[in-house]
Design an enzyme around this catalytic site. Structure first.
Site, PDB file in Angstrom:
ATOM      1  N   TYR A 249      21.775  47.863  86.355  1.00  0.00           N
ATOM      2  CA  TYR A 249      20.677  48.684  86.856  1.00  0.00           C
ATOM      3  C   TYR A 249      20.636  48.604  88.379  1.00  0.00           C
ATOM      4  O   TYR A 249      20.528  49.619  89.074  1.00  0.00           O
ATOM      5  CB  TYR A 249      19.367  48.208  86.249  1.00  0.00           C
TER       6      TYR A 249
ATOM      7  N   SER B 175      14.907  52.149  93.460  1.00  0.00           N
ATOM      8  CA  SER B 175      14.230  51.002  92.872  1.00  0.00           C
ATOM      9  C   SER B 175      14.226  49.883  93.903  1.00  0.00           C
ATOM     10  O   SER B 175      14.997  49.919  94.878  1.00  0.00           O
ATOM     11  CB  SER B 175      14.970  50.555  91.607  1.00  0.00           C
TER      12      SER B 175
END
Length: 257
Positions: A162, A149
Site C-alpha cells: 500500500y 496517503s
C-alpha cells in the site's frame, strides 16, 4: 455567491469523473464538485452502494451518472474510458480516489496482494490519466486530483505494498503535471491524515488506535470526508491554474511532526 467568487471557483459546464465515488472521501468530493456546478460520473464496484450514492447526489440537484466497475479488471477500465464521455460530454476533471488497503506485515504479503494493490491504487489512475489527460490537453483545460496517503511520505502501520503504491502516486502526479500543465491541465496529489471512512475501518477496530491517531494530529481530531470538500473544489476550479505537480497535505498537521 458573488460574481468574483463564481469566476474563481465555479465548475458550471464542467464534467467530473470520480473513482471511489460511492463512499468516504470520494463521495464527498463528488458532491462538492457537483454542488459547485459540475456534472459528475461516479465509479465504484458495488452496484447497490453505487445506486444509493447516485441518488444522494441527485437529491442535491447534481447531474449524476454512475459506472459499476472493478478497477483491477482491465476490461472494466476499458469500459470506463469508453462510457465516461457518453453521459455529459468529455471529462474535464479526473479524481482518482478508489483504492484498496491490504495491510499486513510485509513478509506476509503475497504476490497476489501486491498485484491487486498496484492494479487498483496505481495502474488504474495511470491508465485513466493516460486516456483523459491528453484529451484535456487538446481542449486546453483540465484537472487531475490523485488521492495519496500518509504512506506517500512516510512508512508506518505495515505500509507494505500500500505504501509503495501511494508513494508512486506522487510520482505519477508530477509526471502528469510535467506532461500536460503547459496545455492547461493541472495535476495534484491530496494527502489525507487519518480519516474516518470505510477504508480505515480495520485500523479503527484496533482498541485505542483512533484516539492515539487523533492525539497525533495538531488539531486534536481525526479527519472526516467533509474536510476534503473545499480543497477539491479549489483544485478542480479556475482558481488553481498555477497549482500543479504538488503534494498537498490535508491532515490537521498529522505529517508535520
Amino acid at each position: 455567491m458573488s460574481t468574483y467568487t463564481e469566476d474563481l471557483f465555479s465548475l458550471t459546464g464542467r464534467v467530473a469523473l470520480v473513482t471511489g465515488g460511492s463512499s468516504g472521501i470520494g463521495h464527498t468530493i463528488a458532491e462538492a464538485l457537483g454542488r459547485a456546478g459540475a456534472a459528475v460520473i461516479i465509479v465504484a464496484r458495488r452496484p447497490a452502494q453505487l445506486a444509493e450514492a447516485t441518488t444522494r447526489l441527485q437529491n442535491h440537484g447534481i447531474r449524476t451518472a454512475s459506472i459499476s466497475a472493478d478497477l483491477a479488471n482491465p476490461a472494466d477500465l476499458t469500459r470506463i474510458r469508453q462510457q465516461a464521455a457518453t453521459f455529459y460530454g468529455e471529462i474535464d476533471i479526473l479524481v482518482n480516489d478508489a483504492a484498496n488497503n491490504i495491510r499486513r506485515p510485509m513478509a506476509d504479503l503475497t504476490t497476489a496482494d501486491y498485484e491487486q494493490t498496484m492494479a487498483v491504487n496505481l495502474t488504474a489512475p495511470y491508465l485513466l490519466g493516460q486516456h483523459f489527460g491528453p484529451r484535456m490537453a487538446q481542449r486546453g483545460w483540465g484537472r487531475i486530483i490523485n488521492l495519496g496517503s500518509q504512506q506517500s511520505i512516510s512508512a508506518f502501520g505495515d505500509s507494505g505494498a500500500y505504501g509503495i503504491s501511494k508513494a508512486a502516486i506522487t510520482g505519477l502526479t508530477r509526471s502528469q503535471a510535467e506532461a500536460w500543465s503547459r496545455h492547461g491541465v493541472c495535476s495534484n496529489t491530496l494527502i489525507p491524515g487519518f480519516v474516518l471512512t470505510p477504508l480505515t475501518e480495520p485500523a479503527q477496530a484496533v482498541p485505542g488506535r483512533v484516539e492515539a491517531l487523533a492525539a497525533r494530529s495538531m488539531t486534536g481530531r481525526n479527519g472526516t470526508p467533509a474536510d476534503f470538500a473545499g480543497i477539491a473544489v479549489l483544485l478542480a476550479s479556475p482558481a488553481s491554474a498555477y497549482i500543479t505537480g504538488q503534494t498537498i497535505c490535508v491532515d490537521g498537521g498529522f505529517s508535520v511532526h
